[in-house]
Design a protein around this motif. Structure first.
Motif, PDB file in Angstrom:
ATOM      1  N   ASN A  69       0.814  -1.214   0.000  1.00 36.10           N
ATOM      2  CA  ASN A  69       0.000   0.000   0.000  1.00 36.10           C
ATOM      3  C   ASN A  69       0.853   1.272   0.000  1.00 36.10           C
ATOM      4  O   ASN A  69       0.363   2.351   0.336  1.00 36.10           O
ATOM      5  N   ARG A  70       2.129   1.148  -0.383  1.00 35.27           N
ATOM      6  CA  ARG A  70       3.034   2.305  -0.383  1.00 35.27           C
ATOM      7  C   ARG A  70       3.608   2.564  -1.768  1.00 35.27           C
ATOM      8  O   ARG A  70       3.882   1.619  -2.517  1.00 35.27           O
ATOM      9  N   ILE A  71       3.792   3.840  -2.056  1.00 32.82           N
ATOM     10  CA  ILE A  71       4.388   4.280  -3.317  1.00 32.82           C
ATOM     11  C   ILE A  71       5.406   5.371  -2.995  1.00 32.82           C
ATOM     12  O   ILE A  71       5.141   6.252  -2.177  1.00 32.82           O
ATOM     13  N   ALA A  72       6.558   5.305  -3.652  1.00 32.09           N
ATOM     14  CA  ALA A  72       7.568   6.368  -3.566  1.00 32.09           C
ATOM     15  C   ALA A  72       7.679   7.015  -4.947  1.00 32.09           C
ATOM     16  O   ALA A  72       7.704   6.320  -5.964  1.00 32.09           O
ATOM     17  N   VAL A  73       7.704   8.340  -4.965  1.00 29.54           N
ATOM     18  CA  VAL A  73       7.817   9.075  -6.220  1.00 29.54           C
ATOM     19  C   VAL A  73       8.935  10.100  -6.120  1.00 29.54           C
ATOM     20  O   VAL A  73       9.335  10.509  -5.027  1.00 29.54           O
ATOM     21  N   ARG A  74       9.428  10.488  -7.284  1.00 33.26           N
ATOM     22  CA  ARG A  74      10.297  11.653  -7.375  1.00 33.26           C
ATOM     23  C   ARG A  74       9.573  12.630  -8.268  1.00 33.26           C
ATOM     24  O   ARG A  74       8.724  12.235  -9.085  1.00 33.26           O
ATOM     25  N   PHE A  75       9.864  13.908  -8.106  1.00 33.63           N
ATOM     26  CA  PHE A  75       9.125  14.906  -8.869  1.00 33.63           C
ATOM     27  C   PHE A  75       9.973  16.144  -9.076  1.00 33.63           C
ATOM     28  O   PHE A  75      10.990  16.362  -8.406  1.00 33.63           O
ATOM     29  N   ALA A  76       9.526  16.951 -10.009  1.00 32.13           N
ATOM     30  CA  ALA A  76      10.074  18.293 -10.216  1.00 32.13           C
ATOM     31  C   ALA A  76       8.905  19.169 -10.627  1.00 32.13           C
ATOM     32  O   ALA A  76       7.982  18.713 -11.316  1.00 32.13           O
TER      33      ALA A  76
END
Length: 159
Positions: A87-94
């Motif tokens: 149930n977990r998600i890791a994201v990177r963003f700009a």
């Protein structure tokens, strides 16, 4: 609708496909810059850490987003799936934005998300750094709103 009947598919446990879908849905929501609508993706008692702020619950999230988008002008965001499990998600963003003095920035960061069984985000931990850029260095040029499907993602842009 009560907290027990609200849902926001896709639901955990996530697959690569559903985690990627969840990330794009979050990106599109934030790019629309509608705090009340964005807040519906979070549990009523959602807990955040965003830089040095710690909003709890939808009302504080809405107030946070109103402040954010009143100072981060012409905001455009790109998110990319980094990892997922259960149930977990890791994201990177700009994201790119300018202040009221027309000074441009690109903000980079990572988020860790945890969802309830109804697909609502109950925890969001964000770490963000801002880089001053010249307007000529901008990479996100689409009209305000969701990123077009044919616009490059972070990896494609070398970010």
């Amino acid at each position: 609708m009560t907290a027990h009947t609200e849902s926001r598919p896709p639901f955990p446990p996530f697959t690569h496909e559903t985690a990627t879908q969840k990330v794009r849905m979050a990106e599109d929501g934030w790019n629309n810059r509608n705090p009340e609508r964005v807040a519906l993706a979070y549990t009523i008692d959602s807990q955040w850490r965003n830089r040095a702020e710690f909003p709890v619950g939808r009302e504080q999230i809405i107030e946070f987003l109103r402040r954010k988008w009143s100072t981060e002008l012409e905001y455009r965001l790109v998110k990319e799936l980094w990892a997922f499990e259960g149930n977990r998600i890791a994201v990177r963003f700009a994201y790119e934005w300018h202040n009221d003095n027309s000074e441009w920035f690109r903000s980079y960061g990572n988020e860790n998300w945890e969802f309830d069984r109804h697909g609502l985000m109950r925890r969001r931990y964000a770490s963000i750094n801002d880089l001053s850029i010249h307007e000529s260095e901008r990479k996100f040029h689409w009209p305000q709103g969701p990123r077009p499907n044919d616009h490059p993602g972070l990896s494609d842009l070398g970010l």
